[in-house]
Design a protein around this motif. Structure first.
Motif, PDB file in Angstrom:
ATOM      1  N   ARG A   1       0.823  -1.218   0.000  1.00  0.00           N
ATOM      2  CA  ARG A   1       0.000   0.000   0.000  1.00  0.00           C
ATOM      3  C   ARG A   1       0.856   1.267   0.000  1.00  0.00           C
ATOM      4  NH1 ARG A   1      -2.095  -3.137   4.131  1.00  0.00           N
ATOM      5  NH2 ARG A   1      -4.132  -4.106   3.807  1.00  0.00           N
ATOM      6  N   GLN A   2       2.109   1.156  -0.358  1.00  0.00           N
ATOM      7  CA  GLN A   2       3.000   2.309  -0.427  1.00  0.00           C
ATOM      8  C   GLN A   2       2.968   2.910  -1.829  1.00  0.00           C
ATOM      9  OE1 GLN A   2       6.600   0.254   0.620  1.00  0.00           O
ATOM     10  NE2 GLN A   2       6.413   0.744   2.798  1.00  0.00           N
ATOM     11  N   PRO A   3       3.174   4.217  -1.954  1.00  0.00           N
ATOM     12  CA  PRO A   3       3.067   4.869  -3.268  1.00  0.00           C
ATOM     13  C   PRO A   3       4.242   4.531  -4.180  1.00  0.00           C
ATOM     14  CG  PRO A   3       3.780   6.443  -1.602  1.00  0.00           C
ATOM     15  CD  PRO A   3       3.424   5.198  -0.861  1.00  0.00           C
ATOM     16  N   LEU A   4       3.928   4.346  -5.435  1.00  0.00           N
ATOM     17  CA  LEU A   4       4.932   4.182  -6.477  1.00  0.00           C
ATOM     18  C   LEU A   4       5.009   5.519  -7.235  1.00  0.00           C
ATOM     19  CD1 LEU A   4       3.940   0.626  -7.791  1.00  0.00           C
ATOM     20  CD2 LEU A   4       5.966   1.213  -6.432  1.00  0.00           C
ATOM     21  N   GLY A   5       5.808   6.419  -6.745  1.00  0.00           N
ATOM     22  CA  GLY A   5       5.886   7.732  -7.368  1.00  0.00           C
ATOM     23  C   GLY A   5       5.008   8.749  -6.667  1.00  0.00           C
TER      24      GLY A   5
END
Length: 226
Positions: A217-221
């Protein structure tokens, strides 16, 4: 790594500065959107409303599968959004998922007030099937939409199971894993991704942004305008 919360906070600040009043957050089940909304309310002058809060109360909710089109009181939702746009505040119902043995029920009301309102839910903004047609007047009240995109549909199932397990550990009623799996499968059966969600980033009908998430659930960009 910048957190999803930090990115969402900055997005809300930027949207408020641009004069936008009501925003939508479309994110899959178990993606953490309710937690993000809770943190936003604590850190910013933002009122957050979950689409889940507009579920019909029991026993009327038993006539629908929770989460699918038809399980929400759309007339009340439209009134809440209209009140907020006009007055900067509105009274909204609260829905507690732990009630009714995990089936959920309404539990009181609360005041929404702030510079902007964020409506979060798994199908906010979605279109493409007849069952979603009654929702379109609601989506038309949004000034902008943010999409949180999961790495895969399989990850959505795992996220939802994790969310129910956490609710159970905290002492609240929660759905058994079998019912969670049925719910998620039914969700995508009735609202196919390619038909209902892909058009949101391929052919947006209102100002739209997206943020891709990894399996944690971590942002990619960063949040990007579409």
């Amino acid at each position: 790594m910048v957190s999803t919360l930090c990115l969402l906070e900055q997005w809300c600040v930027d949207r408020a500065a641009a004069g936008q009043k009501i925003l939508g957050l479309c994110a899959p089940p178990g993606s953490g959107k309710s937690w993000l909304a809770c943190q936003l309310q604590s850190n910013l002058d933002v009122a957050c409303l979950s689409l889940d809060d507009l579920y019909w109360p029991q026993p009327q909710l038993q006539l629908h599968q929770r989460g699918l089109p038809g399980s929400h009181d759309l007339q009340l939702l439209k009134q809440v959004l209209a009140d907020f746009r006009q007055h900067g505040k509105a009274i909204a119902p609260c829905f507690a998922k732990e009630l009714a043995a995990g089936a959920g029920d309404r539990q009181g009301q609360r005041l929404l007030a702030g510079k902007l309102l964020l409506l979060e839910g798994w199908c906010v903004g979605a279109r493409g099937v007849p069952a979603l047609q009654p929702y379109q007047p609601v989506w038309q009240q949004l000034d902008g939409l943010l999409l949180l995109r999961p790495p895969s549909l399989g990850r959505v199932m795992r996220w939802r199971l994790q969310a129910e397990a956490k609710q159970r550990q905290q002492g609240g009623g929660a759905l058994p894993a079998r019912l969670v799996a049925t719910m998620v499968q039914s969700f995508y059966q009735h609202l196919p991704v390619e038909q209902c969600f892909a058009p949101l980033w391929q052919q947006p009908q209102l100002p739209t942004w997206q943020l891709n998430l990894n399996y944690k659930r971590q942002p990619l960009g960063f949040i990007e305008a579409i």
